[in-house]
Each structure stands twice: as structure tokens, then as C-alpha cells.
Design a protein around this motif. Structure first.
Motif, PDB file in Angstrom:
ATOM      1  N   ASP A 118       0.761  -1.196  -0.061  1.00 54.05           N
ATOM      2  CA  ASP A 118       0.031   0.003   0.049  1.00 54.05           C
ATOM      3  C   ASP A 118       0.927   1.410   0.111  1.00 54.05           C
ATOM      4  O   ASP A 118       1.853   1.239   0.801  1.00 54.05           O
ATOM      5  CB  ASP A 118      -1.013  -0.161   1.218  1.00 54.05           C
ATOM      6  N   HIS A 119       0.565   2.360  -0.854  1.00 55.10           N
ATOM      7  CA  HIS A 119       1.370   3.331  -1.019  1.00 55.10           C
ATOM      8  C   HIS A 119       1.215   4.269   0.470  1.00 55.10           C
ATOM      9  O   HIS A 119       2.516   5.179   0.554  1.00 55.10           O
ATOM     10  CB  HIS A 119       0.903   4.308  -2.109  1.00 55.10           C
ATOM     11  N   VAL A 120       0.341   4.106   1.131  1.00 51.91           N
ATOM     12  CA  VAL A 120       0.428   5.227   2.329  1.00 51.91           C
ATOM     13  C   VAL A 120       1.125   4.194   3.355  1.00 51.91           C
ATOM     14  O   VAL A 120       1.919   5.135   4.109  1.00 51.91           O
ATOM     15  CB  VAL A 120      -1.223   5.237   2.934  1.00 51.91           C
ATOM     16  N   LEU A 121       1.051   3.178   3.305  1.00 52.30           N
ATOM     17  CA  LEU A 121       1.905   2.515   4.390  1.00 52.30           C
ATOM     18  C   LEU A 121       3.425   2.636   4.019  1.00 52.30           C
ATOM     19  O   LEU A 121       4.259   2.854   4.966  1.00 52.30           O
ATOM     20  CB  LEU A 121       1.714   1.053   4.322  1.00 52.30           C
ATOM     21  N   ASP A 122       3.733   2.623   2.576  1.00 48.71           N
ATOM     22  CA  ASP A 122       5.137   3.151   2.009  1.00 48.71           C
ATOM     23  C   ASP A 122       5.513   4.428   2.621  1.00 48.71           C
ATOM     24  O   ASP A 122       6.548   4.626   3.269  1.00 48.71           O
ATOM     25  CB  ASP A 122       5.053   3.167   0.620  1.00 48.71           C
ATOM     26  N   THR A 123       4.455   5.314   2.575  1.00 47.53           N
ATOM     27  CA  THR A 123       5.213   6.718   3.040  1.00 47.53           C
ATOM     28  C   THR A 123       5.308   6.616   4.798  1.00 47.53           C
ATOM     29  O   THR A 123       6.206   7.281   5.198  1.00 47.53           O
ATOM     30  CB  THR A 123       3.947   7.696   2.681  1.00 47.53           C
ATOM     31  N   ALA A 124       4.353   5.872   5.360  1.00 49.11           N
ATOM     32  CA  ALA A 124       4.730   5.834   6.996  1.00 49.11           C
ATOM     33  C   ALA A 124       6.012   5.180   7.271  1.00 49.11           C
ATOM     34  O   ALA A 124       6.588   5.688   8.163  1.00 49.11           O
ATOM     35  CB  ALA A 124       3.241   5.109   7.539  1.00 49.11           C
ATOM     36  N   VAL A 125       6.457   4.113   6.761  1.00 47.11           N
ATOM     37  CA  VAL A 125       7.477   3.640   6.994  1.00 47.11           C
ATOM     38  C   VAL A 125       8.613   4.198   6.546  1.00 47.11           C
ATOM     39  O   VAL A 125       9.559   4.344   7.215  1.00 47.11           O
ATOM     40  CB  VAL A 125       7.700   1.964   6.334  1.00 47.11           C
ATOM     41  N   MET A 126       8.573   4.994   5.311  1.00 41.94           N
ATOM     42  CA  MET A 126       9.772   5.868   4.985  1.00 41.94           C
ATOM     43  C   MET A 126      10.012   6.839   5.984  1.00 41.94           C
ATOM     44  O   MET A 126      11.167   7.199   5.814  1.00 41.94           O
ATOM     45  CB  MET A 126       9.101   6.462   3.374  1.00 41.94           C
ATOM     46  N   PHE A 127       8.937   7.387   6.713  1.00 41.42           N
ATOM     47  CA  PHE A 127       9.132   8.504   7.633  1.00 41.42           C
ATOM     48  C   PHE A 127       9.393   7.740   9.035  1.00 41.42           C
ATOM     49  O   PHE A 127       9.154   8.638  10.144  1.00 41.42           O
ATOM     50  CB  PHE A 127       8.095   9.675   7.529  1.00 41.42           C
ATOM     51  N   ASN A 128       9.382   6.557   9.224  1.00 35.62           N
ATOM     52  CA  ASN A 128       9.623   6.036  10.354  1.00 35.62           C
ATOM     53  C   ASN A 128       8.407   5.976  11.365  1.00 35.62           C
ATOM     54  O   ASN A 128       8.510   5.969  12.502  1.00 35.62           O
ATOM     55  CB  ASN A 128      10.870   6.398  11.009  1.00 35.62           C
ATOM     56  N   LEU A 129       7.206   6.308  10.744  1.00 37.83           N
ATOM     57  CA  LEU A 129       6.086   6.196  11.404  1.00 37.83           C
ATOM     58  C   LEU A 129       5.631   4.985  11.995  1.00 37.83           C
ATOM     59  O   LEU A 129       4.514   4.286  11.399  1.00 37.83           O
ATOM     60  CB  LEU A 129       4.779   6.996  10.882  1.00 37.83           C
ATOM     61  N   ILE A 130       6.434   4.200  12.903  1.00 34.07           N
ATOM     62  CA  ILE A 130       6.246   2.716  12.940  1.00 34.07           C
ATOM     63  C   ILE A 130       5.811   2.455  14.568  1.00 34.07           C
ATOM     64  O   ILE A 130       6.478   2.892  15.271  1.00 34.07           O
ATOM     65  CB  ILE A 130       7.680   2.022  12.680  1.00 34.07           C
ATOM     66  N   PRO A 131       4.502   2.185  14.624  1.00 38.98           N
ATOM     67  CA  PRO A 131       4.244   2.006  16.215  1.00 38.98           C
ATOM     68  C   PRO A 131       4.830   0.991  16.910  1.00 38.98           C
ATOM     69  O   PRO A 131       5.633   0.083  16.607  1.00 38.98           O
ATOM     70  CB  PRO A 131       2.664   1.465  15.884  1.00 38.98           C
ATOM     71  N   GLU A 132       4.771   1.493  18.371  1.00 39.15           N
ATOM     72  CA  GLU A 132       5.679   0.851  19.358  1.00 39.15           C
ATOM     73  C   GLU A 132       5.407  -0.596  19.368  1.00 39.15           C
ATOM     74  O   GLU A 132       6.538  -1.398  19.620  1.00 39.15           O
ATOM     75  CB  GLU A 132       5.318   1.551  20.796  1.00 39.15           C
ATOM     76  N   ARG A 133       4.246  -1.130  18.999  1.00 37.01           N
ATOM     77  CA  ARG A 133       4.154  -2.709  19.001  1.00 37.01           C
ATOM     78  C   ARG A 133       4.834  -3.413  17.995  1.00 37.01           C
ATOM     79  O   ARG A 133       4.923  -4.464  17.973  1.00 37.01           O
ATOM     80  CB  ARG A 133       2.583  -2.886  18.850  1.00 37.01           C
ATOM     81  N   PHE A 134       5.281  -2.677  16.960  1.00 41.12           N
ATOM     82  CA  PHE A 134       6.265  -3.228  16.006  1.00 41.12           C
ATOM     83  C   PHE A 134       7.602  -3.032  16.090  1.00 41.12           C
ATOM     84  O   PHE A 134       8.663  -3.539  15.249  1.00 41.12           O
ATOM     85  CB  PHE A 134       5.774  -2.780  14.527  1.00 41.12           C
ATOM     86  N   LYS A 135       8.190  -2.060  16.991  1.00 39.83           N
ATOM     87  CA  LYS A 135       9.485  -1.730  17.051  1.00 39.83           C
ATOM     88  C   LYS A 135      10.326  -3.149  17.566  1.00 39.83           C
ATOM     89  O   LYS A 135      11.709  -2.631  17.121  1.00 39.83           O
ATOM     90  CB  LYS A 135       9.572  -0.931  18.124  1.00 39.83           C
ATOM     91  N   HIS A 136       9.986  -4.024  17.971  1.00 40.73           N
ATOM     92  CA  HIS A 136      10.759  -5.244  18.406  1.00 40.73           C
ATOM     93  C   HIS A 136      11.316  -5.909  16.936  1.00 40.73           C
ATOM     94  O   HIS A 136      12.206  -6.690  17.226  1.00 40.73           O
ATOM     95  CB  HIS A 136      10.205  -5.979  19.364  1.00 40.73           C
ATOM     96  N   ILE A 137      10.612  -5.683  15.888  1.00 45.17           N
ATOM     97  CA  ILE A 137      11.125  -6.493  14.899  1.00 45.17           C
ATOM     98  C   ILE A 137      12.067  -5.721  14.160  1.00 45.17           C
ATOM     99  O   ILE A 137      12.098  -4.577  13.785  1.00 45.17           O
ATOM    100  CB  ILE A 137       9.744  -6.515  13.790  1.00 45.17           C
ATOM    101  N   GLN A 138      13.029  -6.338  13.764  1.00 43.66           N
ATOM    102  CA  GLN A 138      14.534  -5.897  13.349  1.00 43.66           C
ATOM    103  C   GLN A 138      14.541  -5.656  12.031  1.00 43.66           C
ATOM    104  O   GLN A 138      15.038  -4.585  11.470  1.00 43.66           O
ATOM    105  CB  GLN A 138      15.732  -6.687  13.815  1.00 43.66           C
ATOM    106  N   ASP A 139      13.955  -6.650  11.413  1.00 43.32           N
ATOM    107  CA  ASP A 139      14.156  -6.639   9.812  1.00 43.32           C
ATOM    108  C   ASP A 139      12.958  -5.510   9.210  1.00 43.32           C
ATOM    109  O   ASP A 139      11.885  -5.721   9.361  1.00 43.32           O
ATOM    110  CB  ASP A 139      13.870  -7.713   8.971  1.00 43.32           C
ATOM    111  N   PRO A 140      13.545  -4.653   8.314  1.00 41.64           N
ATOM    112  CA  PRO A 140      12.337  -3.492   7.709  1.00 41.64           C
ATOM    113  C   PRO A 140      11.193  -4.208   7.005  1.00 41.64           C
ATOM    114  O   PRO A 140      10.257  -3.522   7.018  1.00 41.64           O
ATOM    115  CB  PRO A 140      13.241  -2.752   6.677  1.00 41.64           C
ATOM    116  N   LEU A 141      11.590  -5.193   6.142  1.00 42.13           N
ATOM    117  CA  LEU A 141      10.703  -5.851   5.311  1.00 42.13           C
ATOM    118  C   LEU A 141       9.495  -6.683   6.133  1.00 42.13           C
ATOM    119  O   LEU A 141       8.377  -6.462   5.961  1.00 42.13           O
ATOM    120  CB  LEU A 141      11.035  -6.684   4.186  1.00 42.13           C
TER     121      LEU A 141
END
Length: 761
Positions: free
Chosen positions: A69-92
């Protein structure tokens, strides 16, 4: 002399044969490794670019392609990653976890992209987030296209104003601060493009069509800050899906081009353009082809229109393009498509629309005679379409209706009493939304039947066996109201369209709905008519297998309309009423066959809502009327359900009440309780089921998590009319996870009942 170019705003991602979907799902199932997946994604991205180049589009977009999804792309591109996913090390892995969830983390909320059937992942702002540019996705896409195809392209970026508007997790007074944090990142991204030698970048700002004067002023400040730091990069500020109210201010933005939708603007963009003019030093990107429907463009009418516009406005450069991204139509007419020739000849998908743009450019530059043959061919095809599927003596007309056709005779409160006595359901009844998993075996059986490898009898026996199995499973789980499972249905709209007059279906006309989920929208080409009962046989058979109530399952008239490519010669209201009148006969047939609970789903009701609030009332009025036309003729003891998903329900609560359904079930689990906050102040007093778990994720939530949702809901919802259900249908899930989740759901409902009983005692 005006410079004329053709431009595309975006192209379907899925590939002619859904190669994108297949690669994505193969990777998720670990059938291909990461390297293979990334190679296949690059191949499909380049194929989409090449297809547009081959149709002689002058300015081709990149970075509209995405893994999800292109909106998800934008969020990840600017590091808008919610805390509940921060423990995942791999970007993909993080990216897909945000889209699909994990065992311990719910995915990001999903909702409709403006008034389309595309779903985007809602960005989440958290105070602890540290915004930064994690990677420059538009730059990567630009480099790939240049390296492999040797062409200049136009990177596409979701604009800052729209991105923040679509996001959640902040208060209104925090918007300015968020802008100030993100502006430097947009500048960094654009500076890197500028240094690379990119000539044009398209910044999509569809949210500007509903922006107030103050919001437009704030957006202008964003673009001024960008221009101050990125002075030589040409920016096309692109709007679509409606007209721009603050047009005069918009055309003064410090950008080199303005994109306007001249298809879905109700003539207002053109009116403002003519009365207020357009800057001679800016490119006018004119969206003149319908990017959301699939009928061939009347080339002669559009050529006359654009010729007159150019002569009146006298802009130095004009780009002719679709009204919006072509994401919303199929890729191309497949060489093996099996539609009737006269109907097929009237269609134009994404690839064909690019051809139309090139023809219009030729006509504009060289005169109408230069494309005279193509104009004549189109006129002939369009004329044939007018007479394709003509009305019969049985065709419904709105003049036949009276107020009685839209009204149930007895008020809800009395109906509730009668239904409780008749149905004998427990407190907090449990049910599902309708469909059960469509396994490989189900799909294989359907293919064998369609290919005539199986007889009708063999296929019917298989469907009955599936119903037997899942009725037993539902009884073992302990559900209170059962469903037959919909194993005979490929899609909730397609199934009914195939059985009603006036519809046609492509074999390969796939469109992305969300993630890897693709649908084939029907074509409504003629008058819609009921032919014979469509669901009675399967529903009655399922009911014969159990003493519990089985719901009849129908798709509502507005959803069928909104999820179809509709004819253009009738109003949407007229088409909706035709569909509703046909469904009314199906509802009556189910009731006559002894089915006491009938669900008429309207998940797309809000989707069709006009973007501007001032235009809502007319649509909502006839949408509610269409639903009631379908359902109002039943007896008081027949319980009418409906279902809606991924909508801002607070916007349409009045309309939901006007549907006069006895029970409405809605998506809830991904919204993090936001609708409950609304219900605290604006109670809904009819039957209501709030989804207690997300069906778009393979995650199986524990009973304790669902119990929390139920208990929170009962603080604001009447317990004597509250239902417990999943968010949506279970068609896309696996049987094991479905059974496990439903067992937890039933256990949560049982615990909630026990708690209520203890409170009473």
C-alpha cells in the motif's frame, strides 16, 4: 503555441495475470525466498512502466508501485512505526507486520481511500516516535527505471497535507507541530531527487479538494518551505476525486504545475478555471479521462472539450491525463477475455486509456481529422452499447413505488420483542458475518465445474458436503446463529450479478482492493432485473441440517452498485433502485422458504459518500431508501441484519438508523475503540454487533482480548441487543485459524454472559 504532453498519475500494480498478488502470497507462505520475491517485484514494477511507455505516454510515474500500500510506504519511509512493531528488526518484516499483524500485535487500521473501493493502511502517530527518512523510495524507483529502461520518469509522492489528514493518533492542535517535524524530511527526500537530476515530481494531495481556507493556507506554507529549500525541482501538485473549493488560492501555490480532475468535479473546476484563469507560467495537468470507470471515452466529445479549453485558457503547457491514478481499473483487456464482442469493444482499461490519451494528443496537435478513423470506431461501439441489454416489459421503474415500499409496518422496539420471542436467542448472541474459508479444494471444485469437467450434480454435491461440514463445525464451536458458508460464491457482488439481468463479468478484469486481495467488479451495462431465486436453495439446505437459525446472506443494492463499473446513461440512484427492487424479490423468497434471519450487507454504503459534506444528504437519502426498498416487505418476526466495514461510522449514524435494520454488525477491532468513544455521546439503540477480532490478519487473538472488547462495548451498548461477531467475512482465512478464533470468540461471549449474570444476581 501550447506544448501538449500526455501524463499518467499511476498504474495498476497487480499485473495482467495478477503476477504481483501471486508473488506476494508465495513470499508470505515461504514458497519463494526473499531474493526471488524482490526480483519478481522489480520485474513487475518495470513491466508497469514499460506498458505506459509503449502506449507513448510522455510522462510516466514511478514509486506508485508498492509491495502492499502506498500510504503504508510513506509511513514506513518516515519511520512512523508504532511501538508494538518496534521489536521487529528486519525492515521488510516490519512493513508486512504493520499490514497483516503478528501473533502479539494487531495490524494498522485499514479504511477506504477517499470514496473508492481501495483500502489503505492508516498511519499512526505516537508521541514517542522519532521521525526520520529511512529510505528514499521514490529515488530508488526513479533509478531503477532509468537503469533498466533508460527513461526519465516522474516520481510520485503522497503529499504531506494529505498524509497527515489520513493519519490518526494526534489532536487538532498538534497538526502544526507534526508539519514542522515532517517538512524537513520531505525537503530531504526532494533534495535527493533534485541532486539526482529528476525533472518533475508528482505530489498527490487529494485531501485538498475538501480543505478549508485555513487548511489551504497551512498547506501553502508547507509548499513554500519546500520551495525555499528545493528551488529547481519541478513540482506537480496533483488533486483528484472532486473539485477544489479554494481554487484561486491553490493556483497561487509555489509549484510548477497543478493537476485538476475534470471528470469528477461536477463541472466546478472548469467553471473556476474559466472565471478565474490559470497562471501562464504553470503546467495545467488536466484529468480528462475517467480513471475510475472502464467504458471507452467519447474521443470526439473529449477532443472538442480540450480543444476549446486550450483556446480559451491559453496555457503555455498542458498535460492531458486520467482524472486519477489508474489503480482503480484493470490493467488491460486480456487477449483471452470472453465477453460478448459488442460489449468488449466498448471497454477501455488502464492500458487502453493510455492509448486514448495519445490519440487525444494527436487530435489536439494535428486536428480532428488525424484521428477521424478512431473517433468513428469509438462512436460505433458506443452506439451499439446503448442498445445492448434493452429493457423488457418487466423492468422496474421508480414511478411504481409508494411510501409503503420503503417502510416496515411496525416500529423497531415492538419488532424486537416479537423477534426475541420467535428466535429464542441467548443474551449476547454469537454469529459470523457470512463466509467461511474458500480453501484450495473449494476453488478447485469451482474451476472444474466452470470448465465443465464436473457436472452440475457433482458440483452441487461438493457444495452440500462443505455446508454439512461447516454447519457441524459451527455447532461444535457453539455459535448461536449459523451461516451456510457461501462456498458457491466467488465474490459477494459477482455472485449476485451473475444471476441478475443487466450484468456482465470479465474473466481477467482484476482490480486491487487491499493488499493482495483482488476483485473483478461486474459491469452494469443494462437494466437490472430479478430472474429467479439466487440463494434460497443453499440457505434452505443449510437450515435443514440444524435446529439453530441459519441466516440468509445477500449483498445490498448500494454495495453492488459501488463495487461495480456502472453504466453512465442512468443516475446512480436509478441503478441502485433497480438492484434494490430485484433484491426485494429475493428477500421475499427467503422469507417464504422459512428463513427468519436475513442479512443484507452494505459494506460499501459509506464508500459512495461524496467527498464534500454539503453533497452528502442526497446520496445518503437514496442509499437508505434503496436498502429499505430491499428489506421493508418482510414480516415483523423476520429479523433483518446488515453489515458494514472499514468506514467512519460516526459520519453516517443517522443513515444507519434510517436503514431500519434490526441488527447491524460493523468492523471494530482495528479502530482501537474509537467508535465506542462516539457511542458514549451518541448511543445506538438498535441491534449492534461490534467486530471483536480482525479477519484480515492470520493472527488468532486470545479470548481475553475479545472479552475486553465486549466488556468495553457493553459500557455504551444495551446488553439486550448486543451481538458478538468477527469484523468481517472469513473467506480469506485458513480453516484452522478460523476455528481457533471462533472458539475464542464464543468463549469470550460465554464469559461475558456469566459476568452479566453474576452482576444481576
Amino acid at each position: 503555441m501550447t506544448v501538449v504532453k500526455t501524463s499518467s498519475l499511476g498504474f495498476p500494480r497487480i499485473g495482467l495475470n495478477r503476477e504481483w498478488k501471486k508473488s506476494l502470497e508465495s513470499y508470505w507462505k515461504e514458497k519463494i525466498d526473499r531474493e526471488t520475491f524482490l526480483q519478481e517485484m522489480d520485474k513487475q514494477f518495470l513491466e508497469a512502466v514499460k506498458t505506459q511507455l509503449d502506449q507513448q505516454i510522455d510522462i510516466v510515474p514511478v514509486s506508485d508501485f508498492t509491495y502492499y500500500d502506498h500510504v503504508l510506504d510513506t509511513a514506513v519511509m518516515f519511520n512512523l512505526i508504532p511501538e508494538r512493531f518496534k521489536h521487529i528488526q528486519d525492515p521488510l518484516d516490519t512493513y508486512f507486520a504493520m499490514a497483516r499483524g503478528t501473533r502479539n500485535a494487531v495490524p494498522c487500521e485499514m479504511t477506504k481511500w477517499f470514496n473508492t473501493n481501495y483500502h489503505y493502511l492508516v498511519p499512526e502517530f505516537e508521541k514517542s516516535m522519532e521521525f526520520r527518512l529511512t529510505k528514499n523510495k521514490p529515488l530508488e524507483a526513479y533509478r531503477k527505471a532509468k537503469a533498466f529502461l533508460g527513461v526519465e520518469t516522474k516520481p510520485v509522492i503522497l503529499g504531506l497535507y494529505t498524509f497527515v489528514t489520513l493519519a490518526k493518533g494526534y489532536e487538532k492542535q498538534e497538526v502544526a507541530s507534526i508539519y514542522q517535524q515532517l517538512i524537513p524530511l520531505y525537503i530531504q527526500l526532494l533534495q535527493e531527487l533534485e541532486l539526482e537530476g529528476v525533472r518533475w515530481v508528482q505530489i498527490d494531495e487529494p485531501a485538498l479538494v475538501t480543505a478549508s481556507r485555513e487548511e489551504i493556507a497551512a498547506a501553502k506554507e508547507i509548499y513554500q518551505a519546500i520551495k525555499d529549500e528545493v528551488p529547481t525541482l519541478n513540482v506537480l501538485l496533483q488533486t483528484y476525486f472532486d473539485s477544489v473549493d479554494e481554487y484561486e488560492e491553490l493556483i497561487s501555490f509555489p509549484v510548477e504545475g497543478i493537476g485538476l480532475d475534470f471528470v469528477h468535479d461536477q463541472g466546478k473546476n472548469l467553471e473556476q478555471l474559466k472565471s478565474l484563469g490559470f497562471p501562464k507560467n504553470k503546467v495545467l495537468a488536466a484529468g480528462i479521462l475517467d480513471g475510475r470507470n472502464i467504458w471507452k471515452t467519447n474521443l470526439e466529445e473529449r477532443l472538442d472539450w480540450i480543444t476549446e479549453l486550450v483556446s480559451e485558457i491559453r496555457v503555455s503547457e498542458i498535460w492531458i491525463q486520467p482524472s486519477n491514478s489508474l489503480l482503480h481499473v484493470p490493467v488491460a483487456i486480456h487477449p483471452d477475455e470472453q465477453l460478448a464482442k459488442d460489449l468488449l469493444n466498448g471497454l477501455a482499461f488502464a492500458k487502453e486509456k493510455c492509448v486514448e490519451l495519445h490519440l487525444l494528443k494527436e487530435g489536439l496537435l494535428s486536428g480532428k481529422a488525424a484521428i477521424g478513423e478512431q473517433i468513428n470506431n469509438v462512436n460505433r461501439h458506443l452506439d451499439i452499447l446503448k442498445h445492448f441489454g434493452t429493457a423488457t416489459d418487466q423492468t422496474f421503474t421508480e414511478e411504481q413505488l409508494t411510501e409503503k415500499d420503503f417502510t416496515r409496518e411496525t416500529a423497531y422496539e415492538k419488532r424486537l420483542t416479537l423477534q426475541n420471542e420467535s428466535l429464542g436467542l441467548p443474551l449476547l448472541p454469537t454469529t459470523t458475518i457470512g463466509s467461511f474459508p474458500q480453501t484450495a479444494e473449494v476453488r478447485s471444485a469451482r474451476q472444474k465445474w466452470r470448465k465443465q469437467e464436473w457436472s452440475d450434480g457433482e458440483y452441487e454435491a461438493f457444495i452440500k458436503a462443505e455446508m454439512n461440514k461447516w454447519i457441524d463445525i459451527q455447532e461444535d464451536i457453539g455459535l448461536d446463529v449459523l451461516v451456510h458458508g457461501e462456498f458457491e460464491r466467488t465474490d459477494m457482488v459477482e455472485y449476485f450479478g451473475e444471476k441478475l439481468a443487466g450484468f456482465a463479468f470479465t474473466k481477467f478484469g482484476w482490480v486491487q482492493s487491499y493488499g493482495s486481495r483482488c476483485v473483478r467488479p461486474p459491469l452494469i451495462y443494462g437494466d437490472v432485473e430479478f430472474k429467479e431465486p439466487m440463494t434460497v436453495k443453499e440457505t434452505v439446505y443449510a437450515q435443514s441440517l440444524t435446529s439453530k437459525k441459519v441466516k440468509g446472506m445477500l449483498t445490498g443494492p448500494v454495495t453492488i452498485l459501488n463495487w461495480s463499473f456502472a453504466r453512465c446513461d442512468l443516475s446512480r440512484k436509478e441503478i441502485a433502485f433497480q438492484i434494490a427492487y430485484a433484491l426485494k424479490k429475493e428477500v421475499e423468497a427467503l422469507e417464504k422458504a422459512g428463513i427468519q434471519i436475513i442479512q443484507v450487507d452494505e459494506p460499501a454504503l459509506r464508500e459512495g459518500l461524496p467527498l464534500k459534506e454539503r453533497d452528502w444528504n442526497d446520496y445518503l437519502t437514496w442509499a437508505a431508501q434503496a436498502f429499505r426498498l430491499s428489506t421493508s416487505s418482510v414480516q415483523d418476526t423476520t429479523q433483518i441484519h446488515t453489515h458494514m466495514c472499514y468506514s467512519h461510522f460516526e459520519d453516517i449514524v443517522d443513515t444507519i438508523e434510517e436503514l431500519d435494520a434490526d441488527v447491524i454488525t460493523i468492523e471494530h477491532s482495528r479502530s482501537h475503540g474509537e467508535f465506542l468513544e462516539y457511542l458514549e455521546h451518541r448511543p445506538y439503540l438498535k441491534g449492534l454487533g461490534l467486530g471483536v477480532y480482525d479477519i484480515h490478519s492470520p493472527r488468532v487473538p486470545p479470548a481475553s482480548e475479545m472479552l475486553t472488547i465486549i466488556c468495553d462495548a457493553l459500557k455504551v451498548c444495551p446488553k439486550d441487543r448486543f451481538w458478538v461477531n468477527p469484523d468481517c467475512g472469513l473467506k480469506t482465512r485458513q480453516p484452522e485459524e478460523t476455528i481457533a478464533a471462533l472458539k475464542n470468540m464464543v468463549e469470550a461471549a460465554k464469559q461475558a454472559r456469566d459476568s452479566l449474570a453474576q452482576t444481576v444476581s
